[in-house]
Design a protein around this motif. Structure first.
Motif, mmCIF file in Angstrom:
data_model
loop_
_atom_site.group_PDB
_atom_site.id
_atom_site.type_symbol
_atom_site.label_atom_id
_atom_site.label_comp_id
_atom_site.label_asym_id
_atom_site.label_seq_id
_atom_site.Cartn_x
_atom_site.Cartn_y
_atom_site.Cartn_z
ATOM 1 N N CYS A 63 0.820 -1.214 0.000
ATOM 2 C CA CYS A 63 0.000 0.000 0.000
ATOM 3 C C CYS A 63 0.853 1.263 0.000
ATOM 4 O O CYS A 63 0.514 2.256 -0.657
ATOM 5 C CB CYS A 63 -0.943 -0.012 1.193
ATOM 6 N N LEU A 64 1.961 1.231 0.716
ATOM 7 C CA LEU A 64 2.868 2.379 0.706
ATOM 8 C C LEU A 64 3.490 2.581 -0.675
ATOM 9 O O LEU A 64 3.684 3.720 -1.123
ATOM 10 C CB LEU A 64 3.952 2.195 1.767
ATOM 11 N N LYS A 65 3.777 1.486 -1.375
ATOM 12 C CA LYS A 65 4.296 1.598 -2.739
ATOM 13 C C LYS A 65 3.238 2.154 -3.688
ATOM 14 O O LYS A 65 3.546 2.935 -4.588
ATOM 15 C CB LYS A 65 4.784 0.230 -3.228
ATOM 16 N N VAL A 66 1.989 1.737 -3.483
ATOM 17 C CA VAL A 66 0.891 2.265 -4.297
ATOM 18 C C VAL A 66 0.780 3.780 -4.108
ATOM 19 O O VAL A 66 0.611 4.540 -5.071
ATOM 20 C CB VAL A 66 -0.438 1.579 -3.924
ATOM 21 N N PHE A 67 0.894 4.217 -2.864
ATOM 22 C CA PHE A 67 0.845 5.660 -2.581
ATOM 23 C C PHE A 67 1.999 6.385 -3.264
ATOM 24 O O PHE A 67 1.815 7.440 -3.884
ATOM 25 C CB PHE A 67 0.883 5.892 -1.075
ATOM 26 N N ALA A 68 3.195 5.819 -3.174
ATOM 27 C CA ALA A 68 4.365 6.441 -3.805
ATOM 28 C C ALA A 68 4.240 6.460 -5.320
ATOM 29 O O ALA A 68 4.718 7.390 -5.980
ATOM 30 C CB ALA A 68 5.638 5.701 -3.378
ATOM 31 N N ASP A 69 3.578 5.443 -5.873
ATOM 32 C CA ASP A 69 3.407 5.339 -7.320
ATOM 33 C C ASP A 69 2.247 6.168 -7.843
ATOM 34 O O ASP A 69 2.020 6.244 -9.051
ATOM 35 C CB ASP A 69 3.201 3.857 -7.704
ATOM 36 N N LYS A 70 1.485 6.770 -6.933
ATOM 37 C CA LYS A 70 0.382 7.674 -7.289
ATOM 38 C C LYS A 70 -0.702 6.995 -8.125
ATOM 39 O O LYS A 70 -1.094 7.478 -9.191
ATOM 40 C CB LYS A 70 0.914 8.923 -7.997
ATOM 41 N N TRP A 71 -1.180 5.855 -7.616
ATOM 42 C CA TRP A 71 -2.330 5.235 -8.263
ATOM 43 C C TRP A 71 -3.526 6.168 -8.199
ATOM 44 O O TRP A 71 -3.634 7.004 -7.290
ATOM 45 C CB TRP A 71 -2.679 3.922 -7.564
ATOM 46 N N VAL A 72 -4.425 6.012 -9.153
ATOM 47 C CA VAL A 72 -5.616 6.857 -9.226
ATOM 48 C C VAL A 72 -6.872 6.033 -8.981
ATOM 49 O O VAL A 72 -6.886 4.814 -9.168
ATOM 50 C CB VAL A 72 -5.707 7.583 -10.582
ATOM 51 N N TYR A 73 -7.921 6.732 -8.561
ATOM 52 C CA TYR A 73 -9.169 6.065 -8.211
ATOM 53 C C TYR A 73 -10.075 5.937 -9.432
ATOM 54 O O TYR A 73 -10.530 6.926 -9.984
ATOM 55 C CB TYR A 73 -9.895 6.854 -7.123
ATOM 56 N N MET A 122 -7.599 4.252 -1.151
ATOM 57 C CA MET A 122 -8.050 4.857 -2.398
ATOM 58 C C MET A 122 -9.314 5.616 -2.018
ATOM 59 O O MET A 122 -10.402 5.050 -1.921
ATOM 60 C CB MET A 122 -8.321 3.781 -3.445
ATOM 61 N N LYS A 123 -9.171 6.909 -1.775
ATOM 62 C CA LYS A 123 -10.201 7.673 -1.083
ATOM 63 C C LYS A 123 -11.395 8.017 -1.956
ATOM 64 O O LYS A 123 -12.517 8.118 -1.469
ATOM 65 C CB LYS A 123 -9.585 8.957 -0.510
ATOM 66 N N GLY A 124 -11.169 8.210 -3.243
ATOM 67 C CA GLY A 124 -12.278 8.567 -4.120
ATOM 68 C C GLY A 124 -11.780 9.318 -5.335
ATOM 69 O O GLY A 124 -10.598 9.653 -5.445
ATOM 70 N N PHE A 125 -12.683 9.594 -6.261
ATOM 71 C CA PHE A 125 -12.319 10.235 -7.527
ATOM 72 C C PHE A 125 -11.597 11.566 -7.316
ATOM 73 O O PHE A 125 -10.658 11.887 -8.037
ATOM 74 C CB PHE A 125 -13.581 10.444 -8.364
ATOM 75 N N ASP A 126 -12.023 12.337 -6.328
ATOM 76 C CA ASP A 126 -11.437 13.664 -6.111
ATOM 77 C C ASP A 126 -10.115 13.625 -5.347
ATOM 78 O O ASP A 126 -9.456 14.656 -5.205
ATOM 79 C CB ASP A 126 -12.420 14.560 -5.355
ATOM 80 N N TYR A 127 -9.737 12.438 -4.837
ATOM 81 C CA TYR A 127 -8.567 12.354 -3.966
ATOM 82 C C TYR A 127 -7.513 11.358 -4.451
ATOM 83 O O TYR A 127 -6.326 11.530 -4.178
ATOM 84 C CB TYR A 127 -9.000 11.946 -2.552
ATOM 85 N N ASP A 128 -7.937 10.279 -5.130
ATOM 86 C CA ASP A 128 -7.046 9.190 -5.532
ATOM 87 C C ASP A 128 -6.460 8.498 -4.302
ATOM 88 O O ASP A 128 -7.162 8.293 -3.324
ATOM 89 C CB ASP A 128 -5.968 9.696 -6.489
ATOM 90 N N CYS A 129 -5.172 8.145 -4.319
ATOM 91 C CA CYS A 129 -4.567 7.401 -3.212
ATOM 92 C C CYS A 129 -4.055 8.375 -2.154
ATOM 93 O O CYS A 129 -3.309 9.314 -2.463
ATOM 94 C CB CYS A 129 -3.416 6.526 -3.714
ATOM 95 N N VAL A 130 -4.448 8.151 -0.909
ATOM 96 C CA VAL A 130 -4.146 9.078 0.176
ATOM 97 C C VAL A 130 -3.500 8.331 1.342
ATOM 98 O O VAL A 130 -3.956 7.252 1.725
ATOM 99 C CB VAL A 130 -5.433 9.787 0.664
ATOM 100 N N LYS A 131 -2.457 8.918 1.887
ATOM 101 C CA LYS A 131 -1.877 8.454 3.141
ATOM 102 C C LYS A 131 -2.188 9.501 4.203
ATOM 103 O O LYS A 131 -1.923 10.687 4.002
ATOM 104 C CB LYS A 131 -0.359 8.274 3.019
#
Length: 233
Positions: free
Chosen positions: A30-40, A158-167
């Motif tokens: 999950c931390l790698k996903v955040f660093a990689d900036k996945w989108v929702y 993955m918080k939502g369309f307006d936020y994408d991946c959030v830590k």
């Protein structure tokens, strides 16, 4: 949790393999996903953002893929991003075998295709969010939404369309409960590697291999043992 500096052996997670993954690997993924900036993108689970996927999801979920959002989806496609929704983050970890470069294999690694609420319902051990223990890989939940606790008081979602991946801090997420995914899905460990005992007894006057162990505490009491069981001193 404790870090011994040991290197964790990563299992073979090529597409189609079945491996017992750990809670530590889930948190690290999950931390790698955040660093990689996945989108929702609603209804996705670690998939490349492509035109064909957008068109398929727009037909499947027209209430989510509205015309007002199309420009943002096209931007994600042009940037070559990877997408997932809230529960899709967890499914991506299992279906990709914990490997960010793998292609998802549907329902692999003992992870069923569930939504946020039904995924949380799989947890055999749960509690109020105010009682969450500092165990990376726990899931955090509120009605209709799920994320992952990654340790040190933080979650990734993955918080939502307006936020994408959030830590964010666990206290900032309005979560109501934490849960522990069943042992059929995750192997629960305190850290990535078990301590190795000396190969030969250490006699008086002899020195063992030097080893540095760093223990971090948030102010609580910490008990240390030389091994991963109560039989150790």
């Amino acid at each position: 949790y404790f870090s011994t500096g040991a290197v964790e052996t990563v299992p073979d997670t090529s597409e189609g393999s079945e491996t017992m993954l750990t809670n530590i690997q889930l948190a690290e993924f999950c931390l790698k996903v955040f660093a990689d900036k996945w989108v929702y993108w609603y209804g996705t689970y670690g998939n490349p953002c492509t035109q064909s996927r957008y068109e398929a999801k727009a037909r499947q979920y027209p209430k989510h893929y509205t015309s007002s959002r199309k420009a943002a989806y096209m931007k994600d496609i042009a940037a070559g991003r990877t997408c997932a929704d809230c529960c899709g983050l967890i499914k991506a970890f299992f279906w990709m075998g914990g490997d960010m470069d793998a292609a998802p294999k549907y329902a692999s690694n003992n992870c069923p295709d569930k939504g946020a609420d039904s995924m949380f319902a799989l947890c055999k051990e749960t509690g109020a969010i105010s009682t969450i223990p500092d165990i990376p890989g726990l899931v955090v939940w509120k009605s209709g939404h799920i994320g992952v606790y990654v340790g040190d008081g933080y979650t990734v979602e993955m918080k939502g369309f307006d936020y994408d991946c959030v830590k964010a801090k666990v206290t900032d997420g309005k979560w109501t409960k934490w849960g522990k995914l069943p042992a059929s899905m995750l192997s629960w460990v305190e850290n990535g590697a078990k301590p190795e005992p000396p190969s030969e007894p250490i006699m008086p006057g002899e020195s063992s291999r030097e080893k540095t162990v760093v223990v971090r505490s948030n102010g609580g009491k910490v008990n240390l043992r030389m091994g991963d069981g109560t039989e150790y001193g």
